[in-house]
Structures are given as C-alpha cells and as structure tokens.
Enzyme design. Sequence first.
Site, PDB file in Angstrom:
ATOM      1  N   GLU A  15       0.804  -1.043  -0.016  1.00 29.83           N
ATOM      2  CA  GLU A  15       0.099  -0.016   0.105  1.00 29.83           C
ATOM      3  C   GLU A  15       0.815   1.174   0.097  1.00 29.83           C
ATOM      4  OE1 GLU A  15      -2.882   1.466  -0.338  1.00 29.83           O
ATOM      5  OE2 GLU A  15      -2.193   3.423   0.671  1.00 29.83           O
ATOM      6  N   CYS A  63      -5.234   5.699   6.292  1.00 33.80           N
ATOM      7  CA  CYS A  63      -5.006   4.839   5.578  1.00 33.80           C
ATOM      8  C   CYS A  63      -6.425   4.222   5.302  1.00 33.80           C
ATOM      9  CB  CYS A  63      -4.132   3.694   6.276  1.00 33.80           C
ATOM     10  SG  CYS A  63      -3.867   2.286   5.464  1.00 33.80           S
ATOM     11  N   CYS A  66      -5.619  -0.286   7.199  1.00 36.51           N
ATOM     12  CA  CYS A  66      -5.777  -0.715   8.702  1.00 36.51           C
ATOM     13  C   CYS A  66      -6.307   0.491   9.273  1.00 36.51           C
ATOM     14  CB  CYS A  66      -4.375  -0.694   9.552  1.00 36.51           C
ATOM     15  SG  CYS A  66      -3.264   0.864   9.273  1.00 36.51           S
ATOM     16  N   HIS A  70      -6.189   3.049  13.427  1.00 36.34           N
ATOM     17  CA  HIS A  70      -5.939   4.337  13.582  1.00 36.34           C
ATOM     18  C   HIS A  70      -7.003   5.242  14.461  1.00 36.34           C
ATOM     19  CE1 HIS A  70      -1.952   4.858  11.439  1.00 36.34           C
ATOM     20  NE2 HIS A  70      -2.460   4.262  10.469  1.00 36.34           N
ATOM     21  N   ARG A 493       0.348  -4.538  11.374  1.00 38.23           N
ATOM     22  CA  ARG A 493       1.701  -4.194  11.029  1.00 38.23           C
ATOM     23  C   ARG A 493       2.849  -3.758  11.978  1.00 38.23           C
ATOM     24  NH1 ARG A 493      -1.624  -3.447   7.717  1.00 38.23           N
ATOM     25  NH2 ARG A 493      -1.501  -4.139   5.505  1.00 38.23           N
ATOM     26  N   SER A 516       4.836   1.178   9.966  1.00 41.14           N
ATOM     27  CA  SER A 516       5.635   1.350   8.495  1.00 41.14           C
ATOM     28  C   SER A 516       6.464   2.306   8.545  1.00 41.14           C
ATOM     29  CB  SER A 516       4.893   1.312   7.288  1.00 41.14           C
ATOM     30  OG  SER A 516       4.238   0.149   7.331  1.00 41.14           O
ATOM     31  N   CYS A 560       3.140  -0.512   4.444  1.00 41.67           N
ATOM     32  CA  CYS A 560       2.038   0.553   4.131  1.00 41.67           C
ATOM     33  C   CYS A 560       2.523   1.810   4.073  1.00 41.67           C
ATOM     34  CB  CYS A 560       0.741   0.222   5.148  1.00 41.67           C
ATOM     35  SG  CYS A 560      -0.342   1.576   4.812  1.00 41.67           S
ATOM     36  N   CYS A 563       0.148   4.961   5.689  1.00 39.48           N
ATOM     37  CA  CYS A 563       0.357   4.919   6.951  1.00 39.48           C
ATOM     38  C   CYS A 563       1.548   5.747   7.383  1.00 39.48           C
ATOM     39  CB  CYS A 563       0.241   3.738   7.716  1.00 39.48           C
ATOM     40  SG  CYS A 563      -1.274   3.081   8.019  1.00 39.48           S
TER      41      CYS A 563
HETATM   42 NI1  NFE Z   1      -1.722   1.455   6.381  1.00 34.40          NI
HETATM   43 FE1  NFE Z   1      -1.080   0.416   9.280  1.00 34.40          FE
HETATM   44  C1  NFE Z   1      -1.069  -1.322   9.994  1.00 34.40           C
HETATM   45  C2  NFE Z   1      -1.057   1.161  10.724  1.00 34.40           C
HETATM   46  S1  NFE Z   1       0.718   0.478   8.962  1.00 34.40           S
HETATM   47  S2  NFE Z   1      -1.702  -0.350   7.434  1.00 34.40           S
HETATM   48  O1  NFE Z   1      -1.185  -2.386  10.215  1.00 34.40           O
HETATM   49  O2  NFE Z   1      -0.964   1.727  11.848  1.00 34.40           O
HETATM   50  O3  NFE Z   1       2.288   0.581   9.009  1.00 34.40           O
END
Ligand code: NFE
Length: 586
Positions: A15, A63, A66, A70, A493, A516, A560, A563
């Site tokens: 992503e 994002c 996920c 958040h 992640r 990420s 990702c 993110c």
């Molecule tokens: Ni955009 Fe996320 C996850 C978060 S990212 S996917 O899992 O927080 O690194």
Amino acid sequence: MSKKHIIVDPITRIEGHLRIEAVIDENNTIVDAYSSSTMFRGIETILKGRDPRDCGLMTMRICGVCTGTHYQRSIEAVEDAFNINIPKNARLVRNLIQGALYVHDHTVHFYHLHALDFVDIVSATTANPELAVKEAEKWASVAGVVPYIADAANFKAIQDRVIKFVKEGRLGIFGNGYWGNPHYKLTPEQNLIGVAHYLQALDLQRDMAKMHAIFGGKNPHPQSIVVGGVTCVQDIQDPARIGLYKQLLEEAAQFVKRAYLPDVYMAGTMYAAEATDAKATYKGAGGTGGGLLSYMSYGDFRLDDTGFYKSKLLFPSGVVLNGDITKAYELDQDKIAEDVTHAWYEGTKPLHPYEGETIPKYTGFKKGADGYAYLKTDEKYSWIKSPTYDGQKVEVGPLARMVVGYVKGDERIKKYVDNFLKRGNLPITVLFSTIGRTAARAIETELMCDVMMGWIDELGVNALGGDLSTWTKFDFDKVSVNAKGMGLAEAPRGALGHWVSIEEGRVKNYQAVVPSTWNAGPRDAKGQLGAYEASLIGTKVANPDQPLELLRTIHSFDPCLACAVHVVDTKGKELGSYKIDPTCVF
Ligand code: NFE
Ligand code: MG
C-alpha cells in the site's frame, strides 16, 4: 540502472509508494540498501485546533487498509488524556473489530500480496492434480487438520483456468511476474495449491470484511467507536448479530487453519535453507532477511477491564534487542524519538512525539552519470521519518509481537509458537528471517482466531446477562482544559502510537508514529539502518534483472506507505511524476 544498483520504484503489492535502491557486489549479493517513501500526504497538521473527540474519524483516513486501527488509537489517546476507562462491552467490541482486521489483513497479505514471491503461477500449469491432493494432505496433516481442498477435480478446475490464461497470453495482473526464476523453490503441485488458495482467499475477503463491519458499522473506516466507548448497542443486544459474527469467524478460522498455516509450513520447509543461512544476514545471525534482530511491541488487546495501560494484554509490550532471546526489556515510551536527518523535513535533533514536528523540506533526487535519478543517500532521501527506541532502530510487527511475548514467557504465545516450531524441530531463531517473519504472521492469525471465539462468547454472555452499557460518561469541559494522552497499541503491521496534547478543549499538537514508519524509515543521524534496509543486506539475488528476493523480503514486512507518510502538501504542488503500469504485480 547502473550495473551495481537495483532500483525498484514503485514496489507493488504493497500500500502506497515505496522505492528501494539496493547496491549489489560482483556476486549479486546486496551490500547496501536504501528505503524511500516517495509520496507526500498529511493528517497530523490538519488536526491542530480540532475538537479532540473528532480526531479518530480524521486520523483513520491516514490509511484505507488498517483504518479502524488509527481510529481506535486516536480515540484511546484522547481517553488516556481524559482518564476515562471504557465498559466491558466496549472493550470486547473493540477487540473484535480489531481482531477481525488482523485475520482479514494477514490472510490478504499472505495470499494476495506476498504469496507470488514464493509461488510460481506458471509452474502450476504442469502440476498433477491427483498428486496435489496428496501434497495438500501432507502439509495439512503436519498442521493436524484436513486440507481445505481435498479433491483432484477442484484442483483440476483451477488449473484449467490458469492454463487457459497462460495459453491465451492473458495472465492479466500476473503478467509481469518473474516466473521461472531459479529462486522459486516450490514443486508444480505445491504451486497449484498456492494458486488455488489464492483464488479462494479472494472470495473469503468479502466475509472477513463483513465480520469487521458487524460491530464497526462499515468497512473500511468503521464508525462505531467514540471517546468513552462504542455506539453499537443494538448489535451487542441482538443474538443474531453475535451469531453471524461467530459464523463468519468460524469460516475464516477454517481457512486459516486448513489452508494458510499448512501453506506456511510448506513454504517454510521448501525455503528452510534460507531461514538458517546466517551468512546472508546483516548481523550474522538468523537467516536471509533477518535484518535488525531488535524487536519492539507496545502490546495490545486488553483481556480485563482494569483500564488502559493497566489491563493484562494478549500481546505483551516490551523490547528484545540484538537477537538476545534471554532478555526482554520493559517498554518505556519516553525513549521513543523521531529523527529527520535523512527525511525530507526540517529539524536538527530527534524529538519525542509529544514535541514532534512535521515541517516538510524536500531536497529532491540527484542525477547519476548514467542519466538516471538516484536518492541523495548522504542527505535526505525519504518522506518517512526515522524513529528510534532508546537511540536504537527496532523492527515492529507480528514477528516482534511473537518474539517479545515468547521471551517474556507469555504462555499463550509460547504455546502457539512452540506448536509451530516443534513440527520441524526448529529453534525460535529461524523466525529471524524473511520466511520466519511470514510464519510469525500466520502463527499470530491462528492465535487471534482462537481468542476471538472466546471474546464473542464473552460478549454474548455479558449482554444476555443484562449488561448493555457501552459508554462511560465524562464532562468534556472539565477534562479537556489541559490534557495529554497517548494511544499505544498494535496495528496488524506493528507498534502504532498516537500522541495528542489538548488545551482549552482543542488539539494543540498531534503526532502519529506508525508501524511502517518504524520498519520502512531511513537511516538516523548515527547512520543506523532502518529495518527494511538492514533486512536486505547479505541477500543473494539470482538475477539482478528480476529482484525477486528483494521483493520477497520487503513484502514480508507487509509495507503500508500510506500509513507511514501522513502529512499533506497544502499547496498542492507536484512533487514527482510517476508512470505506473496498472497490470504490473511486481
Ligand atoms: Ni496503512 Fe497500518 C497497519 C497502521 S501501517 S496499514 O497495520 O498503523 O504501517
Ligand atoms: Mg508521524
């Protein structure tokens, strides 16, 4: 591309926008690597001056993968600031929404984003479907289950579809694969099993998303979590909704246990030599793709109602450094800082997220003698900041959660990890590798399916017993005068933190440091490599024109970038132009 460089930009099957520049020696071994996010967006800055109760709805737009993660962290950062504990139903519902995301996200990652790094689609066309049945039985029996597909006709039908595509030259999204590369190690029958499960997982995705939406209201971007609790009281008190969730979870669990785990055993066995090839590593331990060997988990999934940061957790928090599995350190969030020496931001020293700044300073690429654009690796080269824990770079994610839990002696995690390893009589250090990182995610998915079954039953029993409370009342005007809070938890992640400072009922500062960011971040001021960068060192590439091994390792982190880079260019200026082939899977 110069002879000594492998540049992949954009990396697909992730992503967001990621560029990897790797340097190879005369033996085609990667000796240096740089990870760069080439995309610029933004959320943190637009939160300033907002009502803190609205932050969750806005931060989840960081994002589209996920999303709920958040949302929940942001809400919890504000709850931490206001010192609010949530009712039992709200805790269980949040665990179930987040757990559904884990199962969905990990399954999609393994099959649709990562499997083609191990599975050669074209080779599947030469498989014998009868032998594929035997092969599937073999790996399922290692996992102690019956295989997900157990009849040759089914394998044959799937194979016929692939053969038709190949013959007609209509491989579509599979068209640009590195099929036939010598570092593909599965047999034709094993490849057919992988392709079959890939297609079935596409169907299952829909049901997994439904599971997420039962208590979340929708997917992506659920909307039933609010500061103080949840709003889905109607769903909690309806046994049919609870029953539907259970049914979908059971279906997902069947696939995880009878397809996903056996496939990971199969791939793990066929790629086992890589998991123990310590020569091919950054730190001389683990196997190909091992990387930093330092792991951090913030911990997540409250198992009781004592309170945020007080409850026992499903995944414990902690830090394990330099592959030393004799010691786990307690997490101290004061030791987290973000450095921008090599990131396209203003700033002179690492800052804790409460003091964090997001002031863009783009300095561009340089032109090489060959006319190609290269990252200015001595200077700034990524939109991702470089986070550190106690001055050290660490990896986050399912592997970090499993290692931290294991080293801390968590009984449940030890049981699932040992159960996986004992089948091959393997030491835990095999997990310190690309294939090990992938296995850790599968182990975690199985564990998650099992505990979720307990949570949904607990929710049903609690609601049937008459407890329908979903929200804790609070006096906003009183608690929001001057407050600070953090939502530290585990996204699929890895370690995800949201830090909020509030003054006179408004957000004064907001920072998110996401998984990420930890894994894909560039070097820091001391030149310490990021997790992606370190994981590539020592990897031998069979054919530099087909960087299969590089993709395999980077994909094992499940990147990702959306993110990781969450700042906006408010002036809308063009920061780069990209030509992307939408049919390209590599
Ligand atoms: Ni955009 Fe996320 C996850 C978060 S990212 S996917 O899992 O927080 O690194
Ligand atoms: Mg940030």
